[in-house]
Write a protein that holds these residues in place. Structure first.
Motif, PDB file in Angstrom:
ATOM      1  N   LEU C  58      19.242 -24.534 -20.287  1.00 31.48           N
ATOM      2  CA  LEU C  58      20.012 -25.145 -20.137  1.00 31.48           C
ATOM      3  C   LEU C  58      20.823 -25.535 -18.609  1.00 31.48           C
ATOM      4  N   ARG C  59      19.728 -24.933 -17.468  1.00 29.44           N
ATOM      5  CA  ARG C  59      19.919 -24.864 -16.187  1.00 29.44           C
ATOM      6  C   ARG C  59      19.186 -27.128 -16.192  1.00 29.44           C
ATOM      7  N   VAL C  60      18.936 -27.051 -16.642  1.00 28.13           N
ATOM      8  CA  VAL C  60      18.527 -28.771 -16.676  1.00 28.13           C
ATOM      9  C   VAL C  60      19.594 -29.872 -17.247  1.00 28.13           C
TER      10      VAL C  60
ATOM     11  N   GLU D  57      10.749 -14.800 -19.349  1.00 27.64           N
ATOM     12  CA  GLU D  57      11.326 -15.680 -19.108  1.00 27.64           C
ATOM     13  C   GLU D  57      10.760 -14.746 -17.071  1.00 27.64           C
ATOM     14  N   ASN D  58      11.989 -14.307 -17.381  1.00 27.48           N
ATOM     15  CA  ASN D  58      12.212 -13.610 -15.704  1.00 27.48           C
ATOM     16  C   ASN D  58      11.107 -12.609 -15.762  1.00 27.48           C
ATOM     17  N   ILE D  59      10.521 -11.736 -16.163  1.00 31.72           N
ATOM     18  CA  ILE D  59       9.522 -10.558 -15.779  1.00 31.72           C
ATOM     19  C   ILE D  59       8.712 -12.159 -15.140  1.00 31.72           C
ATOM     20  N   ILE D  60       7.913 -13.182 -15.896  1.00 29.20           N
ATOM     21  CA  ILE D  60       7.207 -14.110 -15.086  1.00 29.20           C
ATOM     22  C   ILE D  60       7.671 -14.549 -13.975  1.00 29.20           C
ATOM     23  N   LEU D  61       8.704 -15.349 -14.470  1.00 30.52           N
ATOM     24  CA  LEU D  61       9.205 -16.271 -13.435  1.00 30.52           C
ATOM     25  C   LEU D  61       9.339 -15.419 -11.892  1.00 30.52           C
ATOM     26  N   HIS D  62      10.389 -14.053 -11.743  1.00 30.15           N
ATOM     27  CA  HIS D  62      10.983 -13.184 -11.152  1.00 30.15           C
ATOM     28  C   HIS D  62      10.355 -12.176 -10.511  1.00 30.15           C
ATOM     29  N   GLY D  63       9.518 -11.113 -11.659  1.00 26.51           N
ATOM     30  CA  GLY D  63       8.576 -10.010 -11.669  1.00 26.51           C
ATOM     31  C   GLY D  63       7.114 -10.410 -10.974  1.00 26.51           C
ATOM     32  N   TYR D  64       6.175 -11.402 -11.872  1.00 27.34           N
ATOM     33  CA  TYR D  64       4.419 -11.091 -11.621  1.00 27.34           C
ATOM     34  C   TYR D  64       4.917 -12.189 -10.771  1.00 27.34           C
ATOM     35  N   PRO D  92       9.604  -3.078  -9.086  1.00 30.76           N
ATOM     36  CA  PRO D  92      10.615  -3.014  -9.565  1.00 30.76           C
ATOM     37  C   PRO D  92      11.863  -3.532  -9.694  1.00 30.76           C
ATOM     38  N   PHE D  93      12.530  -3.744 -10.894  1.00 35.99           N
ATOM     39  CA  PHE D  93      13.730  -4.878 -11.353  1.00 35.99           C
ATOM     40  C   PHE D  93      14.782  -4.181 -12.626  1.00 35.99           C
ATOM     41  N   ASN D  94      16.047  -3.886 -11.858  1.00 39.70           N
ATOM     42  CA  ASN D  94      16.735  -3.463 -12.962  1.00 39.70           C
ATOM     43  C   ASN D  94      17.792  -4.605 -13.174  1.00 39.70           C
ATOM     44  N   MET D  97      21.653  -3.491 -13.216  1.00 40.11           N
ATOM     45  CA  MET D  97      22.569  -3.095 -12.224  1.00 40.11           C
ATOM     46  C   MET D  97      22.923  -4.874 -11.291  1.00 40.11           C
ATOM     47  N   LEU D  98      22.859  -5.846 -12.013  1.00 43.57           N
ATOM     48  CA  LEU D  98      23.271  -6.503 -11.315  1.00 43.57           C
ATOM     49  C   LEU D  98      24.472  -6.476 -12.134  1.00 43.57           C
ATOM     50  N   PRO D  99      25.887  -7.280 -10.860  1.00 41.68           N
ATOM     51  CA  PRO D  99      26.878  -7.180 -10.580  1.00 41.68           C
ATOM     52  C   PRO D  99      26.952  -8.102 -12.151  1.00 41.68           C
ATOM     53  N   VAL D 111      24.358 -23.386 -11.326  1.00 45.06           N
ATOM     54  CA  VAL D 111      23.255 -23.714 -12.353  1.00 45.06           C
ATOM     55  C   VAL D 111      21.901 -22.935 -12.644  1.00 45.06           C
ATOM     56  N   GLY D 112      21.983 -21.554 -12.632  1.00 50.57           N
ATOM     57  CA  GLY D 112      21.104 -20.757 -13.117  1.00 50.57           C
ATOM     58  C   GLY D 112      22.724 -19.398 -13.799  1.00 50.57           C
ATOM     59  N   GLY D 113      21.638 -18.004 -13.234  1.00 52.77           N
ATOM     60  CA  GLY D 113      21.955 -17.442 -12.962  1.00 52.77           C
ATOM     61  C   GLY D 113      22.546 -17.174 -14.857  1.00 52.77           C
ATOM     62  N   ARG D 114      21.264 -17.806 -15.778  1.00 50.80           N
ATOM     63  CA  ARG D 114      22.661 -17.703 -17.541  1.00 50.80           C
ATOM     64  C   ARG D 114      21.720 -16.832 -17.634  1.00 50.80           C
ATOM     65  N   GLY D 115      20.513 -16.182 -17.752  1.00 47.08           N
ATOM     66  CA  GLY D 115      19.399 -15.430 -18.502  1.00 47.08           C
ATOM     67  C   GLY D 115      20.326 -13.809 -18.777  1.00 47.08           C
ATOM     68  N   ILE D 116      20.435 -13.698 -17.607  1.00 46.81           N
ATOM     69  CA  ILE D 116      21.202 -11.879 -17.702  1.00 46.81           C
ATOM     70  C   ILE D 116      22.419 -12.141 -18.989  1.00 46.81           C
ATOM     71  N   LEU D 117      22.796 -12.918 -18.855  1.00 48.59           N
ATOM     72  CA  LEU D 117      24.568 -13.375 -19.095  1.00 48.59           C
ATOM     73  C   LEU D 117      24.016 -13.054 -20.685  1.00 48.59           C
TER      74      LEU D 117
HETATM   75  N1  ADP Z   1      12.004  -9.322 -13.434  1.00 52.31           N
HETATM   76  C1  ADP Z   1      12.145  -9.561 -13.194  1.00 52.31           C
HETATM   77  N2  ADP Z   1      12.163  -9.285 -11.545  1.00 52.31           N
HETATM   78  C2  ADP Z   1      12.919  -9.431 -10.232  1.00 52.31           C
HETATM   79  N3  ADP Z   1      14.009  -9.962  -9.861  1.00 52.31           N
HETATM   80  C3  ADP Z   1      14.735 -10.809 -11.178  1.00 52.31           C
HETATM   81  C4  ADP Z   1      14.486 -10.239 -12.262  1.00 52.31           C
HETATM   82  N4  ADP Z   1      14.996 -10.660 -13.591  1.00 52.31           N
HETATM   83  C5  ADP Z   1      15.590 -11.462 -13.258  1.00 52.31           C
HETATM   84  N5  ADP Z   1      15.740 -11.182 -11.436  1.00 52.31           N
HETATM   85  C6  ADP Z   1      16.439 -11.885  -9.969  1.00 52.31           C
HETATM   86  O1  ADP Z   1      17.689 -11.856 -11.555  1.00 52.31           O
HETATM   87  C7  ADP Z   1      18.857 -13.312 -10.773  1.00 52.31           C
HETATM   88  C8  ADP Z   1      19.933 -13.557 -12.192  1.00 52.31           C
HETATM   89  O2  ADP Z   1      18.151 -13.444 -13.610  1.00 52.31           O
HETATM   90  P1  ADP Z   1      19.310 -15.119 -14.808  1.00 52.31           P
HETATM   91  O3  ADP Z   1      20.573 -14.593 -14.974  1.00 52.31           O
HETATM   92  O4  ADP Z   1      17.958 -14.700 -15.640  1.00 52.31           O
HETATM   93  O5  ADP Z   1      18.986 -16.480 -14.173  1.00 52.31           O
HETATM   94  P2  ADP Z   1      17.961 -17.113 -13.408  1.00 52.31           P
HETATM   95  O6  ADP Z   1      16.586 -16.267 -14.119  1.00 52.31           O
HETATM   96  O7  ADP Z   1      18.659 -18.277 -13.902  1.00 52.31           O
HETATM   97  O8  ADP Z   1      18.036 -17.283 -12.102  1.00 52.31           O
HETATM   98  C9  ADP Z   1      17.177 -13.671 -10.475  1.00 52.31           C
HETATM   99  O9  ADP Z   1      17.381 -15.215 -10.692  1.00 52.31           O
HETATM  100  C10 ADP Z   1      16.232 -13.639  -9.737  1.00 52.31           C
HETATM  101  O10 ADP Z   1      16.969 -13.301  -9.022  1.00 52.31           O
END
Ligand code: ADP
Ligand code: ADP
Lengths: 110, 148, 110, 148
Positions: C58-60, D57-64, D92-94, D97-99, D111-117
């Motif tokens: 979706l980002r793309v 995906e978030n764990i791989i990209l933003h966590g590890y 740690p990432f919760n 807690m994201l607004p 462009v981003g921020g769709r995952g948690i939504l």
């Molecule tokens: N497991 C994680 N560890 C660290 N930060 C995270 C993790 N998951 C999400 N985040 C943070 O939360 C934000 C929002 O995540 P997400 O809604 O999935 O959108 P995106 O990954 O496209 O930015 C990410 O940009 C990242 O900064």
């Protein structure tokens, strides 16, 4: 003969199926000139379902072509059946019409 | 001893219809029958149907015009050869006498005059005779047997 | 994931099939930005064969949309699969994309 | 006499994979197994796969990030209910807690921020716990049995 048309922004796609001879060519002429009156001048004729195309039908195609050309339009053929192609070729009119292998490329050619 | 000459089988189909545009399809079906009897494939049969349809259409529109009349179509089929006679009682008209088509500009294509062109391109022979009050148009199509 | 594109005069139709996630979205981005570089800004995305569409995909889509919009282009969707629709809706991005029931109407909408 | 309360059948599926994007499809297949065990239809299963995939995906990209690590996904299926635990040992990432998402203009979409939504929209419950060096994300999806 059956005529269906799909009006798009810049193109109208007209699907003609069945038998186009002097018994039915009048209806085709009416349908195509109605579109021209509404300023649909970029015409795609989907001839994939044409089973018979006599000189009366060809006359309508040429008349329509001449009409829309005057206002910068064209008549382009999409996926014509072998029978439609044979009639157009026998009548020596193949030089007049751009032919496309499918509706999509005919529509996108405008 | 010379080989015995056997005359190829001859098949006849004939139909008389009132000179109306709605009858053209029926005449096409007759020509298709004849073409099949000659062993022609679908595409060749279609070409013959086109040619006969053009002739019949002309008889209806230019020959009889609004006046009534009949058109008789007779097909003679031999293997690889189809002869079609188209007979009407409209005023005399000999389509074989028409001059060949003149060239035309792509910018000004001809709207009509395609019918006789199609007949000539499809058929191997076209003969016209006037007998009494009848126009007799004979068309012949030959197809070499394909090596199969 | 497989990407095929068909370049027409005013429109390019890109067919994406299979799985679009963060493992494959990069390839899609490359393909779409290559088209943008060649000034193909009226994009039709045929998503009929999409089996999975994650936020990376979706980002793309959104990045491409923003890019081509700047030069008067658009990204329009043709016959998206139910899975593609679900992902777009869940991400709240359905308001961004015009959706068409078939390629033809999407292409003709430009 | 009160009706005998029988605990619904519980089915477990669990898999641990290296934190690599190429593993996402495998995790999706696991979630699909779990969703089917809960009696979910294809569309609901797909939604659950999307949500879990986004978390992984978030764990791989933003966590590890570039560092290695594992992700364990465990599904617990009861009829009409699927619980998925996603466990990693990244910082740690919760995500709960994201607004909530702010509104955005059609002319400037995010462009981003769709995952948690997506996770929030798909799942009925999302809980986060930190145990030792582990992030434990628990998601739950319930589907009313359709009247059939
Ligand atoms: N497991 C994680 N560890 C660290 N930060 C995270 C993790 N998951 C999400 N985040 C943070 O939360 C934000 C929002 O995540 P997400 O809604 O999935 O959108 P995106 O990954 O496209 O930015 C990410 O940009 C990242 O900064
Ligand atoms: N049976 C006929 N009787 C009288 N005139 C005919 C007949 N057939 C053809 N013609 C004349 O020959 C012209 C050319 O015929 P044709 O090539 O079929 O084209 P079209 O019928 O489209 O004009 C006709 O316009 C008509 O003037």
């Amino acid at each position: 003969m059956e005529i269906k048309s799909q009006v798009y922004k810049r193109v109208v796609a007209v699907t003609v199926t069945g038998r186009v001879d002097s018994g039915t060519a009048g209806d085709l002429e009416k349908a195509l000139s109605a579109l021209a009156n509404e300023a649909h001048n970029n015409i795609v004729l989907d001839l994939s379902g044409v089973e018979f195309l006599s000189s009366s039908g060809l006359r309508v195609l040429v008349t329509t072509l001449k009409g829309v050309r005057k206002v910068g339009g064209d008549v382009r053929l999409a996926q014509p059946s072998q029978r439609a192609i044979d009639a157009i070729n026998l009548a020596g009119l193949d030089v007049l019409f751009k032919v496309f292998p499918d509706r999509e490329s005919a529509i996108a050619s405008y | 001893m010379p080989p015995t000459k056997t005359r190829p089988r001859l098949t006849l189909h004939s139909q008389s219809v009132p000179a109306q545009l709605g009858q053209l399809e029926s005449l096409c079906n007759l020509v298709d029958l004849g073409a099949r009897s000659s062993g022609f494939d679908d595409r060749t049969s279609y070409a013959c149907q086109l040619a006969v349809c053009e002739a019949a259409e002309n008889i209806i529109l230019h020959g009889y015009r609004k006046k009534g009349g009949d058109i008789r179509v007779t097909t003679r089929s031999r293997p690889g050869e189809l002869t079609v006679d188209i007979v009407d009682t409209a005023p005399p008209f000999n389509p074989t006498m028409l001059p060949p088509e003149e060239g035309w500009a792509l910018t000004d294509p001809p709207v009509g005059g395609r019918g006789i062109l199609i007949m000539r391109r499809v058929m191997d022979e076209i003969q016209y005779r006037r007998r009494g009050n009848r126009n007799i148009l004979r068309m012949r199509k030959r197809v070499r047997p394909s090596k199969s």
